[in-house]
Scaffold this motif. Structure first.
Motif, PDB file in Angstrom:
ATOM      1  N   UNK A  66      67.939 -23.769 -36.518  1.00  0.00           N
ATOM      2  CA  UNK A  66      66.905 -24.891 -37.068  1.00  0.00           C
ATOM      3  C   UNK A  66      67.468 -25.177 -38.444  1.00  0.00           C
ATOM      4  N   UNK A  67      67.645 -24.317 -39.267  1.00  0.00           N
ATOM      5  CA  UNK A  67      68.021 -24.764 -40.699  1.00  0.00           C
ATOM      6  C   UNK A  67      69.427 -25.356 -40.717  1.00  0.00           C
ATOM      7  N   UNK A  68      70.402 -24.987 -39.690  1.00  0.00           N
ATOM      8  CA  UNK A  68      71.676 -25.418 -39.837  1.00  0.00           C
ATOM      9  C   UNK A  68      71.516 -27.137 -39.103  1.00  0.00           C
ATOM     10  N   UNK A  69      70.674 -27.136 -37.977  1.00  0.00           N
ATOM     11  CA  UNK A  69      70.431 -28.435 -37.628  1.00  0.00           C
ATOM     12  C   UNK A  69      69.788 -29.456 -38.546  1.00  0.00           C
ATOM     13  N   UNK A  70      68.954 -28.879 -39.435  1.00  0.00           N
ATOM     14  CA  UNK A  70      68.288 -29.688 -40.534  1.00  0.00           C
ATOM     15  C   UNK A  70      69.330 -30.250 -41.483  1.00  0.00           C
ATOM     16  N   UNK A  71      70.329 -29.414 -41.737  1.00  0.00           N
ATOM     17  CA  UNK A  71      71.231 -29.371 -42.808  1.00  0.00           C
ATOM     18  C   UNK A  71      72.045 -30.432 -42.418  1.00  0.00           C
ATOM     19  N   UNK A  72      72.538 -30.369 -41.183  1.00  0.00           N
ATOM     20  CA  UNK A  72      73.414 -31.374 -40.141  1.00  0.00           C
ATOM     21  C   UNK A  72      72.770 -32.810 -40.150  1.00  0.00           C
ATOM     22  N   UNK A  73      71.427 -32.771 -39.865  1.00  0.00           N
ATOM     23  CA  UNK A  73      70.636 -34.106 -39.708  1.00  0.00           C
ATOM     24  C   UNK A  73      70.833 -34.786 -40.996  1.00  0.00           C
ATOM     25  N   UNK A  74      70.591 -33.897 -42.181  1.00  0.00           N
ATOM     26  CA  UNK A  74      70.744 -34.624 -43.461  1.00  0.00           C
ATOM     27  C   UNK A  74      72.151 -35.474 -43.699  1.00  0.00           C
ATOM     28  N   UNK A  75      73.196 -35.299 -42.971  1.00  0.00           N
ATOM     29  CA  UNK A  75      74.404 -35.778 -42.962  1.00  0.00           C
ATOM     30  C   UNK A  75      74.686 -36.812 -41.888  1.00  0.00           C
ATOM     31  N   UNK A  76      73.480 -37.052 -41.237  1.00  0.00           N
ATOM     32  CA  UNK A  76      73.562 -37.906 -40.240  1.00  0.00           C
ATOM     33  C   UNK A  76      74.086 -37.612 -38.805  1.00  0.00           C
ATOM     34  N   UNK A  77      74.101 -36.098 -38.373  1.00  0.00           N
ATOM     35  CA  UNK A  77      74.528 -35.599 -37.570  1.00  0.00           C
ATOM     36  C   UNK A  77      73.555 -34.739 -36.719  1.00  0.00           C
ATOM     37  N   UNK A  78      73.497 -34.837 -35.433  1.00  0.00           N
ATOM     38  CA  UNK A  78      72.545 -33.757 -34.719  1.00  0.00           C
ATOM     39  C   UNK A  78      73.415 -32.570 -33.906  1.00  0.00           C
ATOM     40  N   UNK A  79      72.892 -31.573 -34.275  1.00  0.00           N
ATOM     41  CA  UNK A  79      73.614 -30.309 -33.663  1.00  0.00           C
ATOM     42  C   UNK A  79      73.052 -30.183 -32.215  1.00  0.00           C
ATOM     43  N   UNK A  80      73.844 -29.881 -31.249  1.00  0.00           N
ATOM     44  CA  UNK A  80      73.325 -29.565 -29.786  1.00  0.00           C
ATOM     45  C   UNK A  80      73.591 -28.156 -29.402  1.00  0.00           C
ATOM     46  N   UNK A  81      72.648 -27.508 -29.203  1.00  0.00           N
ATOM     47  CA  UNK A  81      72.707 -26.035 -28.781  1.00  0.00           C
ATOM     48  C   UNK A  81      73.685 -25.814 -27.612  1.00  0.00           C
ATOM     49  N   UNK A  82      74.548 -25.285 -27.730  1.00  0.00           N
ATOM     50  CA  UNK A  82      75.618 -24.897 -26.488  1.00  0.00           C
ATOM     51  C   UNK A  82      75.746 -23.481 -26.203  1.00  0.00           C
ATOM     52  N   UNK A  83      74.880 -23.046 -25.207  1.00  0.00           N
ATOM     53  CA  UNK A  83      74.913 -21.620 -24.612  1.00  0.00           C
ATOM     54  C   UNK A  83      76.476 -21.342 -23.945  1.00  0.00           C
ATOM     55  N   UNK A  84      76.809 -20.317 -24.341  1.00  0.00           N
ATOM     56  CA  UNK A  84      78.235 -19.875 -24.036  1.00  0.00           C
ATOM     57  C   UNK A  84      78.237 -18.335 -23.625  1.00  0.00           C
TER      58      UNK A  84
END
Length: 296
Positions: free
Chosen positions: A137-155
């Motif tokens: 959640x913290x990483x995704x919010x940091x990425x969103x501040x750069x204009x990018x959405x993170x997409x969870x990728x189960x692997x």
């Protein structure tokens, strides 16, 4: 019925060689020559070390390609390294934004005990998954501040492998910037029904990896408790879309009508004889499918 045209491919069959990861201009150039002949014109984004986003875009353009969403992974379950993970996530998002993209896949690093016994959730716990969800959640919010959405990728062979882990992360990150970037092959191998979990979180799906699963190979790998490399490189559990057991029509129907995200073909280890044959078959399956607007 809307048709999708944002289709890309991951050049892993060229980049991975006997377990080694070879990412350089020569390897990528050869991959793009063959992938272009197979019909693709967009590539999973992963610039070789030292290559700027601007130079990478120019390099892709030489072969008639454009960038598609990439992949960020990190050790997500450690509180000690969380600040470094957030910084690295921010840097990756900045690179993705400089490539002109607005989304990228995010996953946990490989968990070595799960390489030995994949797809069963070995060694997992709700407590560890909770820490991972908080970090994501913290990483995704940091990425969103750069204009990018993170997409969870189960692997498979990572700490986000099973349906229980996937659902816990998605549920605990509700309200954050974290989206969902399912890989149909990894979901199927872990025992999930792709269309069911995609449908349950359809409002968060922003990009999709496409691969199929050879049902017979999965059955044998499970029976003999194969490790990850044996299951993929020897049994060939991965196969090209449309050649395995996944119901892709149901998968596509599970996506919302408004979906306009990327589909990235990723058959890590081809089931067909060559990387070219595998990529050509994958491309042609999508070109034939009525849901896609892809040049034949």
């Amino acid at each position: 019925m809307a048709q999708w045209s944002k289709v890309a491919v991951n050049p892993l069959p060229w980049v991975m060689d006997s377990g080694a990861f070879i990412l350089n201009e020569e390897t990528l150039g050869q991959a793009m020559k063959e992938l272009s002949d197979a019909g693709f014109n967009a590539l999973h984004s992963d610039p070789p070390q030292g290559m700027s986003p601007e130079a990478y875009r120019a390099f892709l353009a030489q072969f008639g390609f454009r960038p598609a969403p990439g992949y960020f992974s990190a050790e997500l379950h450690s509180l000690e390294t969380r600040p470094e993970v957030i910084d690295a996530a921010r840097a990756h998002a900045r690179m993705i934004a400089e490539l002109g993209l607005t989304e990228t896949f995010v996953a946990a690093d490989i968990d070595f005990p799960r390489l030995i016994r994949p797809a069963i959730g070995r060694g997992g716990s709700p407590e560890r998954t909770k820490v991972i969800a908080e970090t994501l959640a913290l990483a995704a919010d940091a990425a969103a501040a750069e204009g990018v959405r993170f997409a969870l990728h189960p692997h498979i062979a990572t700490p986000i492998e099973t349906e229980e882990e996937t659902r816990q992360v998605l549920d605990e990150t509700a309200g954050s910037a974290l989206g969902f970037g399912p890989d149909t092959g990894h979901l199927e191998w872990a025992g999930m029904v792709s269309e069911q979990i995609i449908g349950d979180y359809s409002d968060r799906v922003i990009a999709v990896h496409l691969k199929d699963v050879d049902g017979a190979a999965k059955e044998i790998a499970t029976r003999y408790t194969d490790d990850f490399m044996s299951a993929t490189a020897v049994r060939h559990i991965w196969t090209e879309p449309g050649r395995g057991k996944i119901n892709f029509n149901a998968v596509f129907d599970a996506l919302p009508a408004s979906f306009n995200g990327w589909f990235v073909v990723e058959v890590d280890v081809p089931n067909l004889d060559t990387a070219f044959a595998s990529s050509k078959e994958s491309h042609d399956y999508l070109a034939r499918h009525p849901r896609f607007e892809v040049a034949a």
